[in-house]
Design a protein around this motif. Structure first.
Motif, PDB file in Angstrom:
ATOM      1  N   GLN A   1      82.852  34.830  26.298  1.00 40.28           N
ATOM      2  CA  GLN A   1      83.809  33.829  25.857  1.00 40.28           C
ATOM      3  C   GLN A   1      84.143  33.971  24.375  1.00 40.28           C
ATOM      4  N   SER A   2      83.118  34.196  23.550  1.00 35.36           N
ATOM      5  CA  SER A   2      83.357  34.219  22.114  1.00 35.36           C
ATOM      6  C   SER A   2      82.183  34.838  21.381  1.00 35.36           C
ATOM      7  N   GLU A   3      82.478  35.372  20.208  1.00 31.27           N
ATOM      8  CA  GLU A   3      81.413  35.851  19.332  1.00 31.27           C
ATOM      9  C   GLU A   3      80.750  34.683  18.601  1.00 31.27           C
ATOM     10  N   PHE A   4      81.412  33.533  18.602  1.00 31.43           N
ATOM     11  CA  PHE A   4      80.904  32.352  17.908  1.00 31.43           C
ATOM     12  C   PHE A   4      80.001  31.535  18.836  1.00 31.43           C
ATOM     13  N   PRO A   5      79.065  30.788  18.267  1.00 32.35           N
ATOM     14  CA  PRO A   5      78.130  30.028  19.105  1.00 32.35           C
ATOM     15  C   PRO A   5      78.743  28.773  19.706  1.00 32.35           C
ATOM     16  N   PHE A   6      78.029  28.253  20.671  1.00 30.14           N
ATOM     17  CA  PHE A   6      78.289  26.934  21.237  1.00 30.14           C
ATOM     18  C   PHE A   6      77.110  26.056  20.819  1.00 30.14           C
ATOM     19  N   PHE A   7      77.393  24.809  20.472  1.00 32.16           N
ATOM     20  CA  PHE A   7      76.352  23.882  20.056  1.00 32.16           C
ATOM     21  C   PHE A   7      75.903  23.059  21.262  1.00 32.16           C
ATOM     22  N   CYS A   8      74.590  22.926  21.415  1.00 32.68           N
ATOM     23  CA  CYS A   8      74.038  22.083  22.467  1.00 32.68           C
ATOM     24  C   CYS A   8      73.917  20.658  21.941  1.00 32.68           C
ATOM     25  N   PHE A   9      74.160  19.705  22.826  1.00 28.94           N
ATOM     26  CA  PHE A   9      74.056  18.284  22.505  1.00 28.94           C
ATOM     27  C   PHE A   9      73.259  17.596  23.611  1.00 28.94           C
ATOM     28  N   GLU A  10      72.586  16.511  23.220  1.00 29.10           N
ATOM     29  CA  GLU A  10      71.855  15.724  24.217  1.00 29.10           C
ATOM     30  C   GLU A  10      71.937  14.248  23.857  1.00 29.10           C
ATOM     31  N   LEU A  11      72.067  13.424  24.891  1.00 30.19           N
ATOM     32  CA  LEU A  11      72.054  11.981  24.763  1.00 30.19           C
ATOM     33  C   LEU A  11      70.890  11.452  25.587  1.00 30.19           C
TER      34      LEU A  11
ATOM     35  N   ILE B   1      73.799  28.261  21.335  1.00 25.61           N
ATOM     36  CA  ILE B   1      73.680  29.250  22.399  1.00 25.61           C
ATOM     37  C   ILE B   1      74.938  30.111  22.344  1.00 25.61           C
ATOM     38  N   TYR B   2      74.888  31.243  23.027  1.00 22.49           N
ATOM     39  CA  TYR B   2      76.018  32.176  22.982  1.00 22.49           C
ATOM     40  C   TYR B   2      76.478  32.539  24.384  1.00 22.49           C
ATOM     41  N   PHE B   3      77.785  32.642  24.531  1.00 25.32           N
ATOM     42  CA  PHE B   3      78.420  33.136  25.739  1.00 25.32           C
ATOM     43  C   PHE B   3      79.290  34.316  25.308  1.00 25.32           C
ATOM     44  N   PRO B   4      78.716  35.521  25.253  1.00 24.99           N
ATOM     45  CA  PRO B   4      79.440  36.684  24.714  1.00 24.99           C
ATOM     46  C   PRO B   4      80.767  36.990  25.385  1.00 24.99           C
TER      47      PRO B   4
ATOM     48  N   VAL C   1      70.907  29.917  30.438  1.00 25.51           N
ATOM     49  CA  VAL C   1      71.245  30.006  29.016  1.00 25.51           C
ATOM     50  C   VAL C   1      70.624  28.860  28.218  1.00 25.51           C
ATOM     51  N   TYR C   2      70.273  27.764  28.894  1.00 24.52           N
ATOM     52  CA  TYR C   2      69.673  26.611  28.224  1.00 24.52           C
ATOM     53  C   TYR C   2      68.154  26.711  28.081  1.00 24.52           C
ATOM     54  N   GLU C   3      67.531  27.702  28.696  1.00 31.59           N
ATOM     55  CA  GLU C   3      66.064  27.815  28.666  1.00 31.59           C
ATOM     56  C   GLU C   3      65.458  27.853  27.258  1.00 31.59           C
ATOM     57  N   PRO C   4      66.023  28.614  26.316  1.00 37.33           N
ATOM     58  CA  PRO C   4      65.382  28.663  24.993  1.00 37.33           C
ATOM     59  C   PRO C   4      65.614  27.431  24.113  1.00 37.33           C
ATOM     60  N   VAL C   5      66.475  26.514  24.551  1.00 38.73           N
ATOM     61  CA  VAL C   5      66.812  25.349  23.731  1.00 38.73           C
ATOM     62  C   VAL C   5      65.653  24.351  23.733  1.00 38.73           C
ATOM     63  N   THR C   6      65.337  23.836  22.560  1.00 41.77           N
ATOM     64  CA  THR C   6      64.357  22.757  22.428  1.00 41.77           C
ATOM     65  C   THR C   6      65.120  21.445  22.563  1.00 41.77           C
ATOM     66  N   TRP C   7      65.040  20.847  23.726  1.00 39.31           N
ATOM     67  CA  TRP C   7      65.751  19.611  24.011  1.00 39.31           C
ATOM     68  C   TRP C   7      64.959  18.418  23.508  1.00 39.31           C
ATOM     69  N   LEU C   8      65.584  17.268  23.415  1.00 39.72           N
ATOM     70  CA  LEU C   8      64.929  16.038  22.965  1.00 39.72           C
ATOM     71  C   LEU C   8      64.022  15.446  24.033  1.00 39.72           C
ATOM     72  N   SER C   9      64.333  15.723  25.295  1.00 38.01           N
ATOM     73  CA  SER C   9      63.550  15.183  26.406  1.00 38.01           C
ATOM     74  C   SER C   9      62.968  16.327  27.222  1.00 38.01           C
ATOM     75  N   GLU C  10      61.975  15.973  28.032  1.00 33.61           N
ATOM     76  CA  GLU C  10      61.368  16.973  28.914  1.00 33.61           C
ATOM     77  C   GLU C  10      62.336  17.300  30.053  1.00 33.61           C
ATOM     78  N   ASP C  11      62.135  18.439  30.678  1.00 31.53           N
ATOM     79  CA  ASP C  11      62.946  18.856  31.821  1.00 31.53           C
ATOM     80  C   ASP C  11      62.458  18.141  33.077  1.00 31.53           C
ATOM     81  N   VAL C  12      62.894  16.904  33.243  1.00 33.19           N
ATOM     82  CA  VAL C  12      62.466  16.141  34.410  1.00 33.19           C
ATOM     83  C   VAL C  12      63.673  15.711  35.229  1.00 33.19           C
ATOM     84  N   ASN C  13      64.486  14.839  34.674  1.00 32.44           N
ATOM     85  CA  ASN C  13      65.643  14.310  35.397  1.00 32.44           C
ATOM     86  C   ASN C  13      66.841  14.303  34.443  1.00 32.44           C
ATOM     87  N   ASN C  14      67.333  15.485  34.161  1.00 29.37           N
ATOM     88  CA  ASN C  14      68.415  15.647  33.193  1.00 29.37           C
ATOM     89  C   ASN C  14      69.716  15.977  33.906  1.00 29.37           C
TER      90      ASN C  14
END
Length: 154
Positions: free
Chosen positions: A141-151, A136-139, A60-73
């Motif tokens: 669980q809810s019709e409403f979205p979930f917000f992705c966060f990154e530190l 992102i969406y988890f149908p 479900v996280y694949e389409p998200v544009t994250w702040l960092s590359e997919d290396v060691n997350n």
């Protein structure tokens, strides 16, 4: 499961329909245990809370544009404090542990999602320096979205 069920009931009572009868489910916790990614917080000789700290990136996280590359997350899932133990700083303790764990293991970032209708959780993560990204969406669980966060850790 007892902790997450109690949390779900409390959230539903507060009008936050984040968790329900389909999530979190026992199979998720079995996988967490098999991967050795489930951590618990013990207070007064009782498991008061839990958190999953994973290096596995869910599809479900694949389409998200994250702040960092997919290396060691690191990905946080199923952070829960039993309602009897809430408002004592235990969620902060678990997140402090998760962030320290990720830094110790040279993590580039910590990623997570939280329900768009759970304003308290959003403020919690933003106060810790997490950046809100895409929805992102988890149908189930809810019709409403979930917000992705990154530190970013580096």
């Amino acid at each position: 499961m007892e902790i997450t069920r109690a949390c779900a009931q409390k959230m539903i009572h507060e009008g936050i329909y984040q968790w329900n009868e389909t999530y979190p489910h026992p199979e998720a916790f079995i996988t967490d245990i098999e991967r050795e990614e489930l951590y618990v917080l013990i207070s007064e000789e009782v498991i008061a809370g839990c958190i999953v700290i994973s290096t596995f990136k869910d599809d479900v996280y694949e389409p998200v544009t994250w702040l960092s590359e997919d290396v060691n997350n690191y990905y946080i899932h199923r952070l829960a404090i039993h309602p009897d133990y809430q408002h004592r700083g235990m969620a902060k303790t678990l997140m402090d542990f998760a962030e320290s764990f990720a830094r110790k293991h040279n993590g580039d970032s910590i990623r997570l999602d939280t329900f768009s209708k759970n304003k308290r959780n959003q403020r919690f993560y933003e106060a810790r320096g997490y950046t809100r990204l895409e929805e992102i969406y988890f149908p189930k669980q809810s019709e409403f979205p979930f917000f992705c966060f990154e530190l970013l850790l580096k």
